[in-house]
Design a protein around this motif. Structure first.
Motif, PDB file in Angstrom:
ATOM      1  N   TYR A   5      -7.807  -4.146  -1.476  1.00 48.45           N
ATOM      2  CA  TYR A   5      -8.277  -4.619  -0.468  1.00 48.45           C
ATOM      3  C   TYR A   5      -7.141  -5.006   0.597  1.00 48.45           C
ATOM      4  CZ  TYR A   5     -11.891  -6.130  -3.747  1.00 48.45           C
ATOM      5  OH  TYR A   5     -12.839  -6.218  -4.681  1.00 48.45           O
ATOM      6  N   ARG A   6      -7.517  -4.445   1.955  1.00 54.73           N
ATOM      7  CA  ARG A   6      -6.425  -5.120   2.857  1.00 54.73           C
ATOM      8  C   ARG A   6      -6.178  -6.498   2.965  1.00 54.73           C
ATOM      9  NH1 ARG A   6      -8.429  -2.114   8.133  1.00 54.73           N
ATOM     10  NH2 ARG A   6      -6.437  -2.734   9.014  1.00 54.73           N
ATOM     11  N   ALA A   7      -5.099  -6.983   2.695  1.00 52.46           N
ATOM     12  CA  ALA A   7      -4.828  -8.310   2.658  1.00 52.46           C
ATOM     13  C   ALA A   7      -4.976  -8.981   4.205  1.00 52.46           C
ATOM     14  CB  ALA A   7      -3.469  -8.702   2.231  1.00 52.46           C
TER      15      ALA A   7
ATOM     16  N   ALA B 216       0.859  -1.074  -0.102  1.00 56.36           N
ATOM     17  CA  ALA B 216       0.042   0.194  -0.011  1.00 56.36           C
ATOM     18  C   ALA B 216       0.921   1.415  -0.045  1.00 56.36           C
ATOM     19  CB  ALA B 216      -1.018   0.009   1.432  1.00 56.36           C
ATOM     20  N   THR B 217       0.485   2.378  -0.736  1.00 59.24           N
ATOM     21  CA  THR B 217       0.948   3.513  -0.791  1.00 59.24           C
ATOM     22  C   THR B 217       0.579   4.137   0.756  1.00 59.24           C
ATOM     23  OG1 THR B 217      -0.753   4.891  -1.612  1.00 59.24           O
ATOM     24  CG2 THR B 217       0.900   3.767  -3.268  1.00 59.24           C
ATOM     25  N   ALA B 218       1.405   5.288   0.935  1.00 56.88           N
ATOM     26  CA  ALA B 218       0.921   5.924   2.143  1.00 56.88           C
ATOM     27  C   ALA B 218      -0.189   6.587   2.189  1.00 56.88           C
ATOM     28  CB  ALA B 218       2.071   7.057   2.425  1.00 56.88           C
ATOM     29  N   ALA B 219      -0.880   7.261   1.100  1.00 56.32           N
ATOM     30  CA  ALA B 219      -2.195   7.782   0.890  1.00 56.32           C
ATOM     31  C   ALA B 219      -3.083   6.523   1.000  1.00 56.32           C
ATOM     32  CB  ALA B 219      -2.239   8.436  -0.431  1.00 56.32           C
ATOM     33  N   GLU B 220      -3.046   5.290   0.454  1.00 54.06           N
ATOM     34  CA  GLU B 220      -3.754   4.281   0.573  1.00 54.06           C
ATOM     35  C   GLU B 220      -4.092   3.773   1.829  1.00 54.06           C
ATOM     36  OE1 GLU B 220      -3.336   2.620  -3.914  1.00 54.06           O
ATOM     37  OE2 GLU B 220      -2.138   1.781  -2.400  1.00 54.06           O
ATOM     38  N   ALA B 221      -2.752   3.483   2.542  1.00 56.69           N
ATOM     39  CA  ALA B 221      -2.719   3.047   4.016  1.00 56.69           C
ATOM     40  C   ALA B 221      -3.468   3.836   4.661  1.00 56.69           C
ATOM     41  CB  ALA B 221      -1.435   2.865   4.504  1.00 56.69           C
TER      42      ALA B 221
ATOM     43  N   ARG C  33       1.870   2.071   6.285  1.00 58.88           N
ATOM     44  CA  ARG C  33       2.476   2.321   5.115  1.00 58.88           C
ATOM     45  C   ARG C  33       3.111   0.921   4.674  1.00 58.88           C
ATOM     46  NH1 ARG C  33       6.238   7.306   2.921  1.00 58.88           N
ATOM     47  NH2 ARG C  33       6.715   6.352   0.881  1.00 58.88           N
ATOM     48  N   GLY C  34       2.825   0.531   3.484  1.00 59.05           N
ATOM     49  CA  GLY C  34       3.841  -0.585   2.991  1.00 59.05           C
ATOM     50  C   GLY C  34       3.063  -2.041   3.286  1.00 59.05           C
TER      51      GLY C  34
END
Length: 242
Positions: A229-231, A191-196, A203-204
């Motif tokens: 999706y959050r794994a 995940a990018t910082a914005a997505e996280a 992040r990551g």
């Protein structure tokens, strides 16, 4: 029997188009319930496709309960209403069926020309107007997915209020555009910082990715989606047969 023409420039596979045309003829009464379907060779010649394409289309309709194969009789047409419909599901549908409460936050919604990659996926001319929207989907109050979608405006006009309270596929079905087939690609990345931040994760953190283009029974592209999706909270389950 006059068969509607196939679109050989469409990204929809020919066998699926053949199946859709046959189903239209059955539902329209041109192919009567209880009657027999022409053999594969005759159908292939009439529709100007290969015999394997016709065979795959027939098998698809057999699996859906539209046709039935009987030894000594051939392929027979059964009542189109007596069948189990094959429908794609959305995340909203899946969460509701699993007993989790789905909620949605609309982050962005606008009508704009389809980006090149979206137009190509939908099989529409460049510049075709689509409703482009971004949502965060929650399960029992916890962020689960970040979803981007495009729907051609001439398929379904969309409002933020509707998308906040109902699933996209529910809205498509209500408008008469039932998703019947999709090309879907699943992957994974960090995940990018914005997505996280949007998904309340670090992040990551690992995320699953999914891109999908869906078509209705007539071969009309009705939706393009690009989701993550959050794994740690979501997985894809597949049933494989040989």
């Amino acid at each position: 029997m006059e068969v509607p023409a196939l679109d050989r420039t469409s990204p929809v596979p020919l066998y699926f188009q053949v199946a859709g045309r046959l189903e239209q003829l059955i539902e329209g009464g041109q192919l009567p319930v209880g009657g027999r379907l022409e053999n594969e060779v005759e159908l292939a010649e009439r529709m100007a496709v290969s015999r394997p394409t016709v065979r795959r289309a027939i098998q698809y309709l057999v699996e859906r309960g539209v046709l039935v194969r009987k030894r000594g009789i051939g392929t027979q047409i059964v009542h189109p209403k007596v069948r189990r419909p094959v429908e794609l599901s959305s995340l909203y549908d899946d969460l509701a069926k699993s007993g989790k409460q789905p909620t949605t936050r609309i982050r962005h919604l606008e009508v704009r020309p389809a980006p090149d990659h979206v137009a190509e996926a939908l099989g529409v001319p460049e510049g075709t107007e689509v409703t482009w929207f971004e949502r965060i989907r929650f399960a029992d109050g916890e962020p689960l997915a970040l979803m981007h979608n495009a729907v051609p405006v001439d398929v379904l006009p969309l409002r933020g209020d509707d998308l906040a309270t109902r699933g996209l596929y529910e809205l498509l079905r209500a408008a008469g555009y039932v998703p019947r087939m999709a090309d879907q690609v699943v992957g994974a990345r960090a995940a990018t910082a914005a997505e996280a931040r949007l998904l309340d994760d670090t992040r990551g953190a690992p995320v699953l990715t999914m891109t999908r283009t869906a078509w209705d029974a007539g071969g009309r592209a009705v939706e393009y989606g690009s989701h993550i999706y959050r794994a740690s909270r979501y997985s894809f389950a597949l049933t494989l047969t040989s």
